[in-house]
Design an enzyme around this catalytic site. Structure first.
Site, short mmCIF file in Angstrom:
data_model
loop_
_atom_site.label_atom_id
_atom_site.label_comp_id
_atom_site.label_asym_id
_atom_site.label_seq_id
_atom_site.Cartn_x
_atom_site.Cartn_y
_atom_site.Cartn_z
N GLY A 69 4.02 6.99 7.69
CA GLY A 69 3.74 8.39 8.04
C GLY A 69 4.99 8.99 9.04
O GLY A 69 5.26 10.26 8.77
N ASN A 95 -2.80 11.52 14.74
CA ASN A 95 -2.81 9.87 14.83
C ASN A 95 -4.23 9.96 15.03
O ASN A 95 -4.35 10.73 15.69
CB ASN A 95 -1.41 9.44 14.55
N VAL A 145 -2.24 6.33 5.28
CA VAL A 145 -2.99 5.60 6.44
C VAL A 145 -3.18 4.80 5.14
O VAL A 145 -2.96 5.31 4.06
CB VAL A 145 -4.59 6.69 6.90
N ALA A 169 -4.39 2.47 2.01
CA ALA A 169 -5.73 2.80 1.34
C ALA A 169 -7.07 2.72 1.24
O ALA A 169 -7.11 1.58 1.88
CB ALA A 169 -4.59 2.20 0.12
N SER A 189 7.94 5.57 -3.07
CA SER A 189 7.91 4.85 -3.04
C SER A 189 9.55 4.54 -2.77
O SER A 189 10.48 5.20 -2.79
CB SER A 189 8.24 3.92 -4.78
N GLY A 190 10.36 3.59 -1.55
CA GLY A 190 11.42 3.78 -1.14
C GLY A 190 10.91 2.33 0.47
O GLY A 190 12.44 2.75 0.95
N LYS A 248 2.79 4.69 -9.98
CA LYS A 248 3.52 3.97 -8.98
C LYS A 248 2.55 2.99 -8.72
O LYS A 248 3.71 1.60 -8.82
CB LYS A 248 3.13 4.86 -7.66
N HIS A 279 5.01 1.27 -11.66
CA HIS A 279 6.92 1.11 -10.93
C HIS A 279 6.37 -0.43 -10.27
O HIS A 279 7.15 -0.99 -9.89
CB HIS A 279 6.81 2.35 -9.75
N ASN A 280 4.97 -0.61 -9.53
CA ASN A 280 5.12 -1.91 -8.35
C ASN A 280 5.39 -3.43 -8.99
O ASN A 280 5.86 -4.28 -8.82
CB ASN A 280 4.06 -1.58 -7.80
N GLU A 330 8.16 -3.32 -10.38
CA GLU A 330 9.27 -4.15 -9.44
C GLU A 330 8.87 -5.65 -9.19
O GLU A 330 9.22 -6.23 -8.97
CB GLU A 330 8.34 -3.85 -7.85
N HIS A 352 -16.85 -13.73 -37.49
CA HIS A 352 -15.75 -12.30 -37.36
C HIS A 352 -15.52 -11.29 -38.26
O HIS A 352 -14.45 -10.80 -38.00
CB HIS A 352 -15.11 -12.83 -35.95
C1 6PG Z 1 7.46 0.94 -2.84
C2 6PG Z 1 6.80 -0.71 -2.52
C3 6PG Z 1 5.73 -0.53 -1.76
C4 6PG Z 1 5.57 -1.96 -1.27
C5 6PG Z 1 3.98 -2.41 -2.15
C6 6PG Z 1 4.62 -3.90 -2.20
O1 6PG Z 1 7.87 1.28 -3.70
O2 6PG Z 1 8.75 1.57 -2.29
O3 6PG Z 1 6.64 -1.37 -4.10
O4 6PG Z 1 4.76 0.14 -2.11
O5 6PG Z 1 6.81 -2.69 -1.36
O6 6PG Z 1 3.48 -2.71 -1.20
O7 6PG Z 1 4.16 -4.16 -1.05
P1 6PG Z 1 4.10 -5.82 -2.16
O8 6PG Z 1 4.82 -6.91 -1.96
O9 6PG Z 1 2.86 -6.50 -0.78
O10 6PG Z 1 2.46 -5.98 -2.94
#
Ligand code: 6PG
Length: 489
Positions: free
Chosen positions: A22, A40, A82, A84, A136-137, A190, A193-194, A197, A465
């Site tokens: 934040g 905050n 904050v 989720a 993300s980032g 997103k 995306h994760n 990742e 079936h």
């Molecule tokens: C991003 C990351 C970020 C974070 C996640 C994944 O796009 O900046 O994905 O959102 O790294 O929380 O974390 P975990 O590996 O703990 O699930």
């Protein structure tokens, strides 16, 4: 209804939640010349942000949510950063109460998209606008330029877009942000995306593991290999940081840093959500699934210890010496296996996005996504340009793997290398869950016939079936326990 704060200049944007993400986001807005209201729950945090970073730009600190809202220009725009879940719901309720019709609440956390859909409905019913935005980032991205995936109503995007474009990462001058689609579309994207990742990190991990425990290279040598790979097709943030991590030496022991980390991977849940949703949508995101399971297995320490202690039989495995492969060609094979498995992970992730978009009528443009993932986000990579092009050439592309460019890449010997690597890993007894399952996925996709015909036969046998025939229309059942005549429906 809250009146404007008297006397002061008003802020173009506000951020609620002064933990690192934040406060970095607030600093990013301020560094682009915007006045930023900050709040905050515990005011000490707000004060310390002003003390530490106040000189960087114009911040309007607030100690109550009402004061925070009163410091914002209309239509008011407040980004929630904050945790989720319940904390986010609580802040939304406070903002809805303090704001007026047409004001915009933005949730920039990793919220579950179904929560976002619900929140948008509730907030809209109260006359305010709600935007679930994936950001993300990491910490660095929030400060210097993240990739931003906002959902929510188009009207909100029109007001919010220029502000988000200011703070987003830029690639070739193009900001890494676009309106993804209505309600939960941004957080859905997103989430996937994760998931990608997770798969990307796992395939890199498998490549490292083979170079280390098959080819016997040390972490520093592998770091050099990753640095080299980062100059080619695999050029990406995750490959770049992998080299950094592998090159690191532990200050306490002088050992490679990688060797002092417990090999149990954590997860906060977004990868798991991706897989759960893929199951519901019926999309085989096997690479992401295996990556999530690999983290779970790594963390099942008691089970792993018990299995090691009872020395489960390995079967007749090879050693590097008996395998008799050339080290340089093995390294190149591993690079190609990594590239091919990564392609599968992205192809599956985009399949899930397309399926989700269809299910929820979001009209997500996959090519736009690839474009905004080129910078700022964790999976930023050079080859995302190619994904954008692939979807620009054919928005209805049945699978990314069928795009002429990627098909051409696979045709450059990638598949042969991939097979050799999976065979070698199996012979050595080294686990490569995503390399291997992605190859199976690839072979399944190509196959003329799948054993699914047998499964249909079995299902018809024990549960009537029914099945379809290859040579005529209709639905059929064979009376297995009787005369075995075929009935058609
Ligand atoms: C991003 C990351 C970020 C974070 C996640 C994944 O796009 O900046 O994905 O959102 O790294 O929380 O974390 P975990 O590996 O703990 O699930």
């Amino acid at each position: 209804m809250t009146a404007e704060r008297n006397g002061d200049q008003l802020a173009q944007i506000g951020v609620v939640g002064m933990a690192v993400m934040g406060s970095n986001l607030a600093r990013n807005f301020a560094s682009k010349g915007h006045t930023v209201a900050i709040y905050n729950r515990s005011p000490e945090k707000t004060r310390s942000v002003v003390e530490e970073f106040g000189a960087e730009g114009d911040f309007l600190p607030a100690e109550t949510i009402e004061d925070f809202v009163a410091s914002l220009q209309r239509p008011r725009k407040a980004v929630i950063m904050v945790q989720a879940g319940a904390a986010t719901d609580a802040v939304i309720a406070q903002l809805v109460e303090a704001m007026d019709d047409g004001d915009i609440i933005i949730d920039g956390g990793n919220s579950l998209f179904t929560d976002t859909i619900r929140r948008e409905r509730e907030v809209a019913a109260a006359g305010r606008h709600f935007v679930g935005a994936g950001i993300s980032g990491g910490e660095e991205g929030a400060l210097r330029g993240p990739s931003i995936m906002p959902g929510g109503p188009v009207e909100s995007w029109e007001t919010l877009g220029p502000l988000l474009e200011d703070i987003a990462a830029k690639v070739d001058g193009t900001p890494c942000v676009t309106h993804i689609g209505p309600d939960g579309a941004g957080h859905f994207v997103k989430m996937v995306h994760n998931g990608i990742e997770y798969a990307d990190m796992q395939v890199i991990g498998e490549a490292y593991h083979l170079l280390r425990y098959a080819a016997g290279l040390d972490p520093a040598e592998i770091a050099d290999i990753f640095t080299e790979w980062n100059k080619g097709d695999l050029d990406s943030y995750l490959i770049e940081i992998t080299a950094e991590v592998l090159r690191q030496v532990d200050a306490r022991t002088g050992k490679p840093f990688i060797d002092i980390i417990v090999d149990a991977a954590g997860q906060k849940g977004t990868g798991r959500w991706t897989v759960k949703e893929a199951l519901d949508l019926g999309v085989p995101t096997t690479a992401i699934g295996e990556a999530v399971f690999a983290r779970a297995l790594s963390s099942a320490l008691a089970q792993r210890e018990a299995a090691q202690a009872t020395t489960l039989p390995s079967g007749k495995t090879q050693t590097w010496e008996t395998l008799g492969v050339d080290k340089q060609s093995f390294i190149e094979d591993v690079r190609r296996a990594l590239y091919a498995s990564k392609l599968v992970a992205y192809a599956q992730g985009f399949d899930e996005i397309n399926a989700g978009s269809q299910e929820h009528n979001w009209d997500i443009k996959p090519g736009d996504l690839a474009r905004i993932w080129r910078g700022g986000c964790i999976i930023r990579a050079k080859f995302l340009d190619r994904i954008t092009e692939a979807y620009e050439n054919d928005p209805q592309l049945p699978s990314l793997l069928l795009d002429p460019y990627f098909k051409g890449e696979l045709d450059k010997g990638l598949v042969d290398s991939w097979r050799r690597v999976v065979v070698a890993a199996t012979q050595l007894g080294l686990p490569v869950p995503v390399f291997a399952s992605s190859l199976s996925y690839y072979d399944s996709l190509r196959a003329q016939r799948l054993p699914a015909a047998l499964i249909q036969g079995q299902r018809d046998f024990f549960g009537a079936h029914t099945y379809r025939r290859v040579d005529m229309e209709g639905t059929f059942h064979t009376t297995w326990s009787g005369e075995r005549e075929e009935l058609s429906y």
